[in-house]
Design an enzyme around this catalytic site. Structure first.
Site, PDB file in Angstrom:
ATOM      1  N   ASP A 220      -4.496   1.188  -3.302  1.00 21.73           N
ATOM      2  CA  ASP A 220      -4.636   2.351  -2.433  1.00 21.73           C
ATOM      3  C   ASP A 220      -3.410   3.240  -2.666  1.00 21.73           C
ATOM      4  OD1 ASP A 220      -4.629   3.962  -0.089  1.00 21.73           O
ATOM      5  OD2 ASP A 220      -5.577   2.448   1.120  1.00 21.73           O
TER       6      ASP A 220
ATOM      7  N   ASP B  79      -8.029  -6.805  -4.772  1.00 20.38           N
ATOM      8  CA  ASP B  79      -9.300  -6.205  -4.367  1.00 20.38           C
ATOM      9  C   ASP B  79      -9.275  -4.690  -4.571  1.00 20.38           C
ATOM     10  OD1 ASP B  79      -7.405  -5.804  -2.359  1.00 20.38           O
ATOM     11  OD2 ASP B  79      -8.689  -6.460  -0.715  1.00 20.38           O
TER      12      ASP B  79
ATOM     13  N   THR C 135       1.527  -2.150  -2.831  1.00 16.71           N
ATOM     14  CA  THR C 135       1.317  -3.592  -2.951  1.00 16.71           C
ATOM     15  C   THR C 135       1.392  -4.048  -4.403  1.00 16.71           C
ATOM     16  OG1 THR C 135      -0.100  -3.542  -0.996  1.00 16.71           O
ATOM     17  CG2 THR C 135      -0.276  -5.482  -2.415  1.00 16.71           C
TER      18      THR C 135
HETATM   19  P1  XMP Z   1      -1.705  -0.323  -1.114  1.00 13.43           P
HETATM   20  O1  XMP Z   1      -2.078   0.057  -2.516  1.00 13.43           O
HETATM   21  O2  XMP Z   1      -1.740   0.858  -0.179  1.00 13.43           O
HETATM   22  O3  XMP Z   1      -2.821  -1.317  -0.611  1.00 13.43           O
HETATM   23  O4  XMP Z   1      -0.400  -1.038  -1.033  1.00 13.43           O
HETATM   24  C1  XMP Z   1      -2.540  -2.188   0.413  1.00 13.43           C
HETATM   25  C2  XMP Z   1      -3.711  -2.992   0.822  1.00 13.43           C
HETATM   26  O5  XMP Z   1      -4.507  -2.189   1.641  1.00 13.43           O
HETATM   27  C3  XMP Z   1      -5.750  -2.739   1.701  1.00 13.43           C
HETATM   28  N1  XMP Z   1      -6.749  -1.673   1.618  1.00 13.43           N
HETATM   29  C4  XMP Z   1      -8.007  -1.807   2.011  1.00 13.43           C
HETATM   30  N2  XMP Z   1      -8.646  -2.873   2.530  1.00 13.43           N
HETATM   31  N3  XMP Z   1     -10.593  -1.559   2.719  1.00 13.43           N
HETATM   32  C5  XMP Z   1      -9.948  -2.737   2.883  1.00 13.43           C
HETATM   33  O6  XMP Z   1     -10.552  -3.683   3.341  1.00 13.43           O
HETATM   34  C6  XMP Z   1     -10.029  -0.458   2.211  1.00 13.43           C
HETATM   35  O7  XMP Z   1     -10.657   0.589   2.088  1.00 13.43           O
HETATM   36  C7  XMP Z   1      -8.648  -0.600   1.841  1.00 13.43           C
HETATM   37  N4  XMP Z   1      -7.744   0.279   1.335  1.00 13.43           N
HETATM   38  C8  XMP Z   1      -6.597  -0.428   1.202  1.00 13.43           C
HETATM   39  C9  XMP Z   1      -5.885  -3.723   0.583  1.00 13.43           C
HETATM   40  O8  XMP Z   1      -5.823  -5.032   1.088  1.00 13.43           O
HETATM   41  C10 XMP Z   1      -4.661  -3.461  -0.251  1.00 13.43           C
HETATM   42  O9  XMP Z   1      -4.250  -4.636  -0.886  1.00 13.43           O
HETATM   43 MG    MG Z   2      -5.467  -6.651  -0.474  1.00 11.28          MG
END
Ligand code: XMP
Ligand code: MG
Length: 187
Positions: free
Chosen positions: A110, A107, A114
């Site tokens: 960030d 989705d 992940t």
């Molecule tokens: P990263 O790249 O930080 O992302 O490993 C980890 C997970 O964080 C979630 N994510 C969000 N989910 N709104 C959401 O609902 C957001 O603004 C948002 N930013 C990060 C997302 O599941 C991603 O896989």
């Molecule tokens: Mg996610």
């Protein structure tokens, strides 16, 4: 009937039509890149839960045959939007990955932890090829570099919900992507 906008929503960032058009463009690009592939060779792996709506729409717009599977990772604890950098595998795919062309469908990316985790996990399983697709990216938040092959939209550093994305498992089914009012996640 239009879906009423919840009080927790600050503003709509991407409306339904905008998302639909971009998902179609991404599907066209992916279909063209994987032209001629056989169903058993092409595997889309959706990252639960956030990617389920994006995966469903993208998958139905692809003109190339493919299989779908899912993987689930630990997410931020409810009511929390802090980043730990720690990623945990909760449910693995059922499909054999070796020798297949794998496209990870996320989705949003960030910090990047992940996708980096997933990329390394699948890379170690000897796929024929490995690519990533993310509907959203927050470039200002990136802490680690990740290979992103298909991206829908770059968005600012705001917490977004809708179209599969949630806050504490709420707002996933909103048809648009919206920024939450900071008071909602700041408590
Ligand atoms: P990263 O790249 O930080 O992302 O490993 C980890 C997970 O964080 C979630 N994510 C969000 N989910 N709104 C959401 O609902 C957001 O603004 C948002 N930013 C990060 C997302 O599941 C991603 O896989
Ligand atoms: Mg996610």
């Amino acid at each position: 009937m239009p879906v009423p906008i919840p009080d927790s929503v600050d503003y709509v960032l991407l409306d339904e039509a905008t998302i639909e058009q971009r998902v179609q463009e991404m599907a066209d690009e992916i279909s063209s890149d994987y032209e001629g592939i056989r169903n058993e060779d092409f595997l889309l792996v959706g990252v639960l839960k956030g990617a389920f709506i994006f995966l469903a729409d993208l998958s139905r717009r692809l003109t190339v045959p493919h299989r779908v599977d899912f993987i689930a990772l630990s997410s931020y604890p409810d009511e929390e939007v802090e980043v730990s950098g720690a990623v945990r595998l909760i449910m693995d795919t059922r499909s054999d990955v070796a020798g297949r062309h794998v496209l990870i469908v996320e989705d949003i990316t960030d910090t990047g932890y992940t996708l980096r985790y997933l990329y390394r996990l699948f890379e170690a399983r000897d796929p024929a090829s490995l690519r990533t697709a993310a509907l959203l990216t927050k470039p200002d938040r990136r802490e680690v570099e990740v290979p992103l092959h298909y991206v829908g939209f770059s968005i600012p550093d705001v917490w977004v919900v809708g179209y599969g994305l949630d806050f504490a498992d709420r707002f996933r089914t909103l048809p648009y992507i919206a920024a939450l009012k900071p008071r909602v996640y700041e408590g």
